[in-house]
Design an enzyme around this catalytic site. Structure first.
Site, mmCIF file in Angstrom:
data_model
loop_
_atom_site.group_PDB
_atom_site.id
_atom_site.type_symbol
_atom_site.label_atom_id
_atom_site.label_comp_id
_atom_site.label_asym_id
_atom_site.label_seq_id
_atom_site.Cartn_x
_atom_site.Cartn_y
_atom_site.Cartn_z
ATOM 1 N N GLY A 1 -16.892 -18.073 -18.236
ATOM 2 C CA GLY A 1 -16.293 -17.765 -19.527
ATOM 3 C C GLY A 1 -14.953 -17.065 -19.403
ATOM 4 O O GLY A 1 -14.030 -17.318 -20.183
ATOM 5 N N ASP A 2 -14.825 -16.173 -18.405
ATOM 6 C CA ASP A 2 -13.569 -15.448 -18.209
ATOM 7 C C ASP A 2 -12.429 -16.404 -17.868
ATOM 8 O O ASP A 2 -11.305 -16.270 -18.376
ATOM 9 C CB ASP A 2 -13.721 -14.420 -17.089
ATOM 10 C CG ASP A 2 -14.886 -13.476 -17.310
ATOM 11 O OD1 ASP A 2 -15.203 -13.187 -18.476
ATOM 12 O OD2 ASP A 2 -15.477 -13.029 -16.305
ATOM 13 N N GLY B 1 -22.018 -22.562 -23.437
ATOM 14 C CA GLY B 1 -22.607 -22.710 -22.106
ATOM 15 C C GLY B 1 -22.375 -24.066 -21.481
ATOM 16 O O GLY B 1 -23.270 -24.609 -20.831
ATOM 17 N N ASN C 1 -11.059 -10.515 -14.489
ATOM 18 C CA ASN C 1 -11.133 -11.924 -14.093
ATOM 19 C C ASN C 1 -10.189 -12.775 -14.942
ATOM 20 O O ASN C 1 -9.479 -13.643 -14.436
ATOM 21 C CB ASN C 1 -12.557 -12.457 -14.257
ATOM 22 C CG ASN C 1 -13.567 -11.733 -13.395
ATOM 23 O OD1 ASN C 1 -13.211 -11.001 -12.470
ATOM 24 N ND2 ASN C 1 -14.833 -11.920 -13.719
#
Length: 298
Positions: free
Chosen positions: A255-256, A226, A32
């Site tokens: 996150g990726d 987050g 990703n």
């Protein structure tokens, strides 16, 4: 020109968005990031993916998808008799859970050939790896990959590492902590997520996570929280970067994609705070859409 090599596992993805029929695709944490890096970097820079696939039709289709995305596949090994791993995403109120089938994944063999590893990393400006990459390998293969990363660093490459802690993939908690810490010690950039780190290492706050990785040898640490303020630590000291809150539709790939936007900005010469904001700008687009790989504007 900068060449980035991402190392890890691309899997068959079955997504089941709320209120929609299942969708089939290809994704995986480091893949990703490679996919979004290709969209964030100039055309003159190269993004290659280092993995292993089988000799089955799905592996061939996955390889074609990588090429269509502009990702280099010259160092993808083919392992007869193996197949790609598969996972299903279950999404509820924007949060996701996963079911995996990866025991016979060809990617578990990606570090079996030291000469192939060395050839793949030769001339890389950046090498991107994750804790999931390390977790799926045998102890012997981890040692080979760590040695290859060390050699790449000695040759001038910068190592970027997302610990991406998934305890169920590891033999035990002690092995997780030891290998993750050793990998971080080779890294120019470490990109942990605080909730995962607190659970695995007992960190009291994001600053403690940053300090621990810096003590391990990481040059720059960027702690994700987050969607909350991002905590950074480098030679200039500790910083906090607040970003606009986003109401997520699907957090898969958040996150990726953040890592990709941040890394692309650093490669382009941006300072650390600006790079964090660039990462957030990419991730904010991703979480507003269902799926791991979605259109973004950069």
């Amino acid at each position: 020109m900068v060449r980035v090599v991402a190392i890890g596992e691309c899997m068959v993805e079955i997504a089941r968005p709320e209120g929609a029929p299942p969708r089939l695709g290809f994704a995986g944490d480091t893949y990703n990031t490679a996919w979004y890096l290709r969209r964030c970097l100039p055309d003159g820079d190269a993004v290659d993916y280092l993995t292993a696939l089988g000799d089955d039709p799905v592996s061939e289709e996955m390889l074609g998808a990588m090429r269509a995305a502009g990702i280099g596949t010259g160092h993808v090994r083919r392992i007869p008799g193996r197949v790609p791993g598969l996972y299903m995403i279950h999404t509820e109120r924007g949060e996701r859970s996963f079911t995996y089938w990866r025991e016979t994944s060809a990617a578990r063999c990606l570090a079996d050939d030291p000469a192939a590893l060395a050839a793949a990393l030769e001339g890389a400006g950046w090498v991107y790896v994750s804790g999931i990459t390390m977790a799926i390998l045998s102890p012997e293969a981890r040692a080979r990959l760590l040695a290859a990363l060390g050699a790449a660093r000695a040759a001038g490459a910068c190592i970027a590492f997302d610990p991406n802690l998934r305890p169920r993939l590891w033999e035990d908690a002690g092995t997780l902590r030891r290998v993750v810490t050793e990998t971080a010690g080779l890294a120019a950039l470490v990109l942990p997520s605080f909730d995962d780190e607190a659970a695995a290492f007992g960190d009291a706050d994001p600053g403690a996570t940053a300090a621990r990785y810096a003590a391990a040898g990481a040059e720059v640490v960027v702690v994700k929280t987050g969607g909350g303020p991002v905590v950074t630590l480098d030679r200039g000291g500790r910083g906090t970067v607040g970003c606009e809150a986003v109401a997520p539709v699907d957090t898969t790939g958040a996150g990726d994609s953040f890592n990709a936007g941040l890394l692309a900005a650093l490669i382009g010469g941006a300072g650390l705070e600006a790079a964090v904001r660039a990462g957030h700008a990419v991730a904010a687009q991703v979480v507003r859409q269902p799926g791991a790989l979605v259109p973004v504007t950069v």
